[in-house]
Design a protein around this motif. Structure first.
Motif, PDB file in Angstrom:
ATOM      1  N   ILE A   1     -58.051  91.230   1.286  1.00  0.00           N
ATOM      2  CA  ILE A   1     -58.375  89.847   1.623  1.00  0.00           C
ATOM      3  C   ILE A   1     -58.129  89.598   3.107  1.00  0.00           C
ATOM      4  CG2 ILE A   1     -57.758  87.430   1.205  1.00  0.00           C
ATOM      5  CD1 ILE A   1     -57.016  88.219  -1.651  1.00  0.00           C
ATOM      6  N   LYS A  12     -60.997  91.141   5.060  1.00  0.00           N
ATOM      7  CA  LYS A  12     -62.329  90.954   4.491  1.00  0.00           C
ATOM      8  C   LYS A  12     -63.337  90.595   5.581  1.00  0.00           C
ATOM      9  CE  LYS A  12     -64.926  88.215   1.104  1.00  0.00           C
ATOM     10  NZ  LYS A  12     -64.851  87.142   0.068  1.00  0.00           N
ATOM     11  N   LYS A  65     -66.601  85.438   4.780  1.00  0.00           N
ATOM     12  CA  LYS A  65     -65.913  84.199   4.436  1.00  0.00           C
ATOM     13  C   LYS A  65     -65.109  84.369   3.149  1.00  0.00           C
ATOM     14  CE  LYS A  65     -66.708  79.250   3.771  1.00  0.00           C
ATOM     15  NZ  LYS A  65     -67.714  78.159   3.712  1.00  0.00           N
ATOM     16  N   LEU A  66     -63.912  83.811   3.126  1.00  0.00           N
ATOM     17  CA  LEU A  66     -63.064  83.892   1.933  1.00  0.00           C
ATOM     18  C   LEU A  66     -63.514  82.882   0.891  1.00  0.00           C
ATOM     19  CD1 LEU A  66     -59.485  84.122   3.548  1.00  0.00           C
ATOM     20  CD2 LEU A  66     -61.061  85.974   2.979  1.00  0.00           C
ATOM     21  N   ASN A  67     -63.429  83.264  -0.384  1.00  0.00           N
ATOM     22  CA  ASN A  67     -63.676  82.285  -1.441  1.00  0.00           C
ATOM     23  C   ASN A  67     -62.413  81.446  -1.644  1.00  0.00           C
ATOM     24  OD1 ASN A  67     -61.882  83.695  -3.211  1.00  0.00           O
ATOM     25  ND2 ASN A  67     -63.567  85.056  -3.842  1.00  0.00           N
ATOM     26  N   ASP A  68     -62.475  80.472  -2.532  1.00  0.00           N
ATOM     27  CA  ASP A  68     -61.346  79.550  -2.703  1.00  0.00           C
ATOM     28  C   ASP A  68     -60.069  80.270  -3.119  1.00  0.00           C
ATOM     29  OD1 ASP A  68     -63.001  77.497  -2.011  1.00  0.00           O
ATOM     30  OD2 ASP A  68     -63.340  76.772  -4.059  1.00  0.00           O
ATOM     31  N   ALA A  69     -60.185  81.223  -4.020  1.00  0.00           N
ATOM     32  CA  ALA A  69     -58.997  81.943  -4.497  1.00  0.00           C
ATOM     33  C   ALA A  69     -58.398  82.791  -3.378  1.00  0.00           C
ATOM     34  CB  ALA A  69     -59.368  82.824  -5.691  1.00  0.00           C
ATOM     35  N   GLU A  70     -59.259  83.427  -2.593  1.00  0.00           N
ATOM     36  CA  GLU A  70     -58.769  84.256  -1.481  1.00  0.00           C
ATOM     37  C   GLU A  70     -58.121  83.398  -0.405  1.00  0.00           C
ATOM     38  OE1 GLU A  70     -62.136  87.826  -1.813  1.00  0.00           O
ATOM     39  OE2 GLU A  70     -62.519  86.000  -0.645  1.00  0.00           O
ATOM     40  N   PHE A  71     -58.708  82.237  -0.133  1.00  0.00           N
ATOM     41  CA  PHE A  71     -58.124  81.337   0.871  1.00  0.00           C
ATOM     42  C   PHE A  71     -56.761  80.831   0.405  1.00  0.00           C
ATOM     43  CE2 PHE A  71     -57.711  77.127   2.963  1.00  0.00           C
ATOM     44  CZ  PHE A  71     -57.691  77.575   4.285  1.00  0.00           C
ATOM     45  N   TYR A  83     -65.628  89.438  10.798  1.00  0.00           N
ATOM     46  CA  TYR A  83     -66.684  88.580  10.284  1.00  0.00           C
ATOM     47  C   TYR A  83     -67.327  87.688  11.344  1.00  0.00           C
ATOM     48  CZ  TYR A  83     -62.531  85.614  10.139  1.00  0.00           C
ATOM     49  OH  TYR A  83     -61.362  84.955  10.460  1.00  0.00           O
TER      50      TYR A  83
END
Length: 414
Positions: A213, A216, A219-225, A296
């Motif tokens: 994570i 990565k 862009k991070l998803n909500d769980a990763e953020f 990214y």
């Protein structure tokens, strides 16, 4: 001349001639070498070796008030030298002002040493080992010394990081920015070092984050953020048991992602409820993050970054502190691409002490003829023949050597 000193008085740049004690008591395969690494210095201080002989002909000497035994082979047996009580560690920092060109090579070497030291520190954190404040404080002392001699050297070099070493060099860059900002806020040297320590340690909790994570390339998803939002508290908890850690430093590590409007994390603090050191860390952290290349996205130019950050004051960043920060890094930070009234493009090589809008630049391209020029160093504060009329985004131009241009321009002022 040889001098026997305590390992506590060792510094990078000294030549170790011999370590006192059995050869198996120290962690190195060599008995004599030039000490260049802060990580090696820390390893030696943590070993059973308490004293070493240094060769002052092949490396740095000690300050005159450090206790030692001196041995000159041409003058007989070693003799103890009577000295006054040793000063506090911070007194040994060389803060004599230097030009950007003169400080640049030292800053480059310091950044390389710092990268190795931070790599070791993050590795220890991942393994659950206690964080060594001695190593961190030694590193901050070196960073503080460089910034006080000339802030632009270290801050400019530390900005040139790669995706592979971003996490480690980001900590070094934020530390340097914190020291520079503290001094421009009128803080004394001890307070500046404390600010530098907060900058150095603020992201240590990322050592406990999932590497997939953390690195990565998107862009991070909500769980990763949500997972990454745990790094400030991880930093705080990892440092909480460290001997001698300053409470203000701990608070800055915990709260550097709070926002002025109360919409930050982890505790949703707002305004003056966020400590001064945490508000300073937020600004320095954001600036280095958005000016750095990441997996990214490509970093924004320094001047563009300052414009974007100005839009975030009052909601995210402290407006008063940000105004001081702009004066700290300059309206046209080192490395900025600018257009001159003459139609030439230039890269900023050194801020001016006389005018925020008239730095030293290296002109290298004519937009009228669309041709490269022989690089020319210009001090815009000393000439009325040209001036900056606009900032340029390097992404709009096919130049790949801007960093080497400002390096050469800075070296020319040594």
């Amino acid at each position: 001349m040889f001098k026997r000193i305590s390992v506590q008085h060792l510094a990078t740049g000294m030549y170790i001639y011999e370590m006192c004690g059995p050869w198996m008591s120290h962690p190195f395969w060599r008995r004599a070498f030039l000490l260049t690494s802060l990580a090696d210095l820390q390893r030696l201080r943590q070993s059973p070796v308490t004293e070493v002989w240094i060769d002052t002909r092949r490396g740095k000497d000690i300050p005159p008030d450090v206790p030692c035994v001196v041995w000159d082979p041409q003058k007989g047996s070693p003799q103890a030298v009577p000295v006054a009580p040793p000063p506090q560690p911070q007194a040994s920092i060389n803060t004599t002002p230097a030009t950007l060109g003169k400080e640049l090579n030292q800053a480059i070497a310091l950044c390389e040493q710092s990268r190795e030291a931070m790599l070791d520190m993050f590795s220890e954190a991942r393994m659950g080992s206690a964080i060594s404040m001695d190593m961190a404080e030694t590193l901050v002392n070196e960073i503080t010394g460089s910034v006080l001699r000339n802030p632009d050297a270290l801050l400019s070099v530390a900005r040139l990081k790669t995706a592979d070493n971003y996490t480690y060099m980001h900590s070094v860059a934020v530390s340097g920015l914190m020291v520079a900002l503290a001094r421009n806020l009128g803080m004394d040297e001890a307070q500046a070092r404390r600010a530098g320590l907060a900058g150095l340690l603020h992201d240590l909790g990322k050592a406990r984050m999932d590497p997939a994570i953390l690195n990565k390339p998107g862009k991070l998803n909500d769980a990763e953020f949500a997972h990454m939002q745990g790094h400030p508290r991880a930093s705080y908890e990892m440092l909480l048991g460290s001997e001698g850690i300053d409470e203000a430093v701990l608070d800055a590590c915990l709260h550097h992602h709070e926002r002025m409007d109360g919409r930050g994390y982890p505790d949703g603090l707002a305004g003056e409820n966020i400590s001064l050191l945490a508000r300073m860390t937020a600004i320095c952290d954001v600036y280095d993050a958005i000016t750095s290349d990441r997996p990214y996205k490509k970093g924004w130019p320094p001047s563009v970054s300052l414009k974007r950050m100005a839009e975030w004051t009052d909601t995210h960043l402290d407006k008063r502190l940000f105004e001081t920060f702009v004066r700290t890094v300059g309206i046209y930070p080192v490395g900025s691409l600018v257009r001159l009234q003459s139609g030439r493009l230039a890269v900023v090589s050194e801020p001016s002490t006389k005018s925020l809008t008239a730095p030293r630049v290296v002109a290298f391209y004519c937009t009228k003829s669309e041709k490269l020029l022989n690089p020319q160093l210009l001090d815009l504060a000393q000439t009325r023949q040209d001036r900056i009329v606009a900032q340029e985004d390097p992404a709009n131009w096919p130049f790949t050597n801007l960093d080497s241009l400002w390096h050469k321009g800075a070296a020319a002022t040594a």
